[in-house]
Design an enzyme around this catalytic site. Structure first.
Site, PDB file in Angstrom:
ATOM      1  N   ASP A  47       0.839  -1.195   0.000  1.00 47.80           N
ATOM      2  CA  ASP A  47       0.000   0.000   0.000  1.00 47.80           C
ATOM      3  C   ASP A  47       0.876   1.247   0.000  1.00 47.80           C
ATOM      4  OD1 ASP A  47      -2.975   1.030   0.684  1.00 47.80           O
ATOM      5  OD2 ASP A  47      -1.508   2.255   1.752  1.00 47.80           O
ATOM      6  N   TYR A  52       3.207   9.731  -0.601  1.00 50.29           N
ATOM      7  CA  TYR A  52       4.282   9.126   0.216  1.00 50.29           C
ATOM      8  C   TYR A  52       5.637   9.313  -0.474  1.00 50.29           C
ATOM      9  CZ  TYR A  52       0.352   6.526   2.377  1.00 50.29           C
ATOM     10  OH  TYR A  52      -0.827   6.172   2.977  1.00 50.29           O
ATOM     11  N   LYS A  77      -2.501   5.855  -4.407  1.00 46.19           N
ATOM     12  CA  LYS A  77      -3.590   6.813  -4.163  1.00 46.19           C
ATOM     13  C   LYS A  77      -3.291   8.151  -4.831  1.00 46.19           C
ATOM     14  CE  LYS A  77      -3.599   4.769   0.439  1.00 46.19           C
ATOM     15  NZ  LYS A  77      -2.177   4.545   0.764  1.00 46.19           N
ATOM     16  N   HIS A 110      -7.312   9.729  -2.408  1.00 46.18           N
ATOM     17  CA  HIS A 110      -6.710   9.710  -1.069  1.00 46.18           C
ATOM     18  C   HIS A 110      -7.511  10.518  -0.047  1.00 46.18           C
ATOM     19  CE1 HIS A 110      -2.429   9.323   0.846  1.00 46.18           C
ATOM     20  NE2 HIS A 110      -3.356   9.214   1.766  1.00 46.18           N
TER      21      HIS A 110
HETATM   22  P1  NAD Z   1       0.451   1.377  11.759  1.00 48.13           P
HETATM   23  O1  NAD Z   1      -0.739   1.268  12.614  1.00 48.13           O
HETATM   24  O2  NAD Z   1       0.743   0.322  10.766  1.00 48.13           O
HETATM   25  O3  NAD Z   1       1.637   1.557  12.768  1.00 48.13           O
HETATM   26  C1  NAD Z   1       2.967   1.632  12.353  1.00 48.13           C
HETATM   27  C2  NAD Z   1       3.846   1.844  13.567  1.00 48.13           C
HETATM   28  O4  NAD Z   1       3.528   0.852  14.553  1.00 48.13           O
HETATM   29  C3  NAD Z   1       5.309   1.615  13.214  1.00 48.13           C
HETATM   30  O5  NAD Z   1       5.907   2.821  12.843  1.00 48.13           O
HETATM   31  C4  NAD Z   1       5.871   1.034  14.492  1.00 48.13           C
HETATM   32  O6  NAD Z   1       6.249   2.116  15.313  1.00 48.13           O
HETATM   33  C5  NAD Z   1       4.712   0.347  15.129  1.00 48.13           C
HETATM   34  N1  NAD Z   1       4.707  -1.114  14.938  1.00 48.13           N
HETATM   35  C6  NAD Z   1       4.665  -1.819  13.785  1.00 48.13           C
HETATM   36  N2  NAD Z   1       4.625  -3.139  14.020  1.00 48.13           N
HETATM   37  C7  NAD Z   1       4.640  -3.282  15.371  1.00 48.13           C
HETATM   38  C8  NAD Z   1       4.603  -4.400  16.246  1.00 48.13           C
HETATM   39  N3  NAD Z   1       4.528  -5.625  15.765  1.00 48.13           N
HETATM   40  N4  NAD Z   1       4.643  -4.158  17.571  1.00 48.13           N
HETATM   41  C9  NAD Z   1       4.698  -2.920  18.064  1.00 48.13           C
HETATM   42  N5  NAD Z   1       4.717  -1.803  17.293  1.00 48.13           N
HETATM   43  C10 NAD Z   1       4.688  -1.984  15.957  1.00 48.13           C
HETATM   44  O7  NAD Z   1       0.387   2.842  11.068  1.00 48.13           O
HETATM   45  P2  NAD Z   1       0.550   3.418   9.608  1.00 48.13           P
HETATM   46  O8  NAD Z   1       1.844   3.085   9.003  1.00 48.13           O
HETATM   47  O9  NAD Z   1       0.201   4.851   9.717  1.00 48.13           O
HETATM   48  O10 NAD Z   1      -0.619   2.679   8.805  1.00 48.13           O
HETATM   49  C11 NAD Z   1      -0.411   1.561   7.989  1.00 48.13           C
HETATM   50  C12 NAD Z   1      -0.495   1.927   6.535  1.00 48.13           C
HETATM   51  O11 NAD Z   1      -1.753   2.539   6.246  1.00 48.13           O
HETATM   52  C13 NAD Z   1       0.505   3.009   6.099  1.00 48.13           C
HETATM   53  O12 NAD Z   1       1.817   2.535   6.007  1.00 48.13           O
HETATM   54  C14 NAD Z   1      -0.111   3.441   4.817  1.00 48.13           C
HETATM   55  O13 NAD Z   1       0.160   2.523   3.774  1.00 48.13           O
HETATM   56  C15 NAD Z   1      -1.592   3.458   5.169  1.00 48.13           C
HETATM   57  N6  NAD Z   1      -2.076   4.798   5.611  1.00 48.13           N
HETATM   58  C16 NAD Z   1      -3.042   5.408   4.876  1.00 48.13           C
HETATM   59  C17 NAD Z   1      -3.543   6.649   5.258  1.00 48.13           C
HETATM   60  C18 NAD Z   1      -4.638   7.286   4.434  1.00 48.13           C
HETATM   61  O14 NAD Z   1      -4.926   8.476   4.630  1.00 48.13           O
HETATM   62  N7  NAD Z   1      -5.258   6.570   3.518  1.00 48.13           N
HETATM   63  C19 NAD Z   1      -3.049   7.282   6.398  1.00 48.13           C
HETATM   64  C20 NAD Z   1      -2.062   6.647   7.148  1.00 48.13           C
HETATM   65  C21 NAD Z   1      -1.596   5.400   6.748  1.00 48.13           C
END
Ligand code: NAD
Length: 291
Positions: A47, A52, A77, A110
């Protein structure tokens, strides 16, 4: 072995229910290495997004992975700067070119503001032309969905997914009901609460994790999976990348599901309905700054 279950979208396409997110993963090799590692570990769904700034590295990693293109689901997106019709058509071509692919599996609007109907028209046409397999939206609250639906935005084609903030503290109950009525699958962004320590310290989650010999992250992702939501947790650390996809060999009971459901606080970090969000987002990301 890749054991990721598949969900079927309302247009018939089949999407891996778990993927790998690359928001805020830097370029200059970091995204390339993370995606290459993720694919090597078995992830088959990536994704990314124009905003990004790492589509090019995602594409190179997919190509260099040695895994066939059609075995990897790629989502990107369109950023809201590009929603005017001609700009939207160009944005789709630019994503294809940066990713180095002939087609995108899923392309999302997005953010739910601005010239959405012009961008949606370009998306519908690109789907018909085979450049995008499935199309969807992101950050659509029920208020925004209802507003756009009443304006006829989805008359010609409904989105296949709505990607929104979702974690045990923010379970989007009202929106999920509306999406289910429209047969739109929810994708969770921030499925781990973006690493929220308070969430990871929840005793209910820790108790369940101990029972199954899993960690809290796995319990959260498993909960979301059992709720029918697509997840793509982000981590650049190999152990976490491994553990985040190792959620398909246990099942939470209905009592355990209920105890996690009761953690819902009904609101998240980001409120797409708030005044001024469109302007805030436009000033936060300029996707043409390097043009
Ligand atoms: P996430 O909930 O995936 O959290 C990521 C963070 O959680 C990492 O930086 C790390 O600090 C921690 N983490 C990861 N694995 C872990 C584990 N096993 N144990 C403990 N901590 C852990 O947050 P995200 O990256 O913001 O969301 C996932 C994906 O969603 C993004 O990478 C992106 O592709 C998408 N996204 C989309 C939007 C949108 O507006 N459409 C916004 C934000 C994110």
């Amino acid at each position: 072995m890749n054991k990721t279950p598949i969900f079927q979208l309302n247009d018939g396409n089949r999407i891996p229910a778990l993927g790998f997110g690359v928001f805020q993963v830097p370029t200059e090799g970091a995204t390339y290495n993370a995606v290459l590692k993720a694919i090597d570990l078995g992830y088959r769904h990536i994704d990314t997004a124009v905003a990004y700034f790492n589509e090019e590295e995602v594409g190179r990693a997919v190509k260099d992975s040695g895994v066939a293109r059609e075995e990897i689901w790629i989502t990107s997106k369109m950023w809201l700067q590009d929603y005017a019709y001609e700009d939207a058509k160009q944005a789709i071509e630019t994503s294809l070119s940066k990713l180095g692919v002939d087609y995108l599996d899923l392309y999302l609007l997005h953010q739910p503001y601005g010239k959405l109907s012009e961008a949606w028209k370009a998306m519908v046409e690109a789907k018909a032309a085979g450049k995008i397999r499935s199309i969807g939206v992101s950050n659509m609250t029920s208020t925004l969905w209802t507003k756009w639906q009443q304006q006829g935005l989805f008359d010609e084609m409904r989105p296949s997914v709505n990607q929104v903030e979702f974690n045990p503290y923010f379970q989007q109950k009202e929106l999920r009901k509306l999406m289910a009525e429209n047969q739109v699958i929810l994708e969770a962004w921030g499925p781990l609460g973006q690493g929220n320590v308070e969430l990871f310290n929840e005793s209910a989650l820790q108790r369940i994790a101990n029972k199954y010999n899993k960690n809290v992250g796995q319990v959260i992702l498993r909960f979301e999976h059992q709720e029918g939501i697509i997840v793509f947790p982000k981590s650049v650390h190999k152990e976490r990348m491994q553990s985040n996809q190792d959620i398909f060999d246990f099942e939470l009971t209905s009592d355990e599901m209920d105890s996690i459901r009761s953690l819902d606080r009904g609101q998240g970090r980001h409120n797409p309905d708030a005044a001024g969000v469109e302007e805030m987002l436009l000033s936060a990301f300029d996707v043409h700054k390097q043009d």
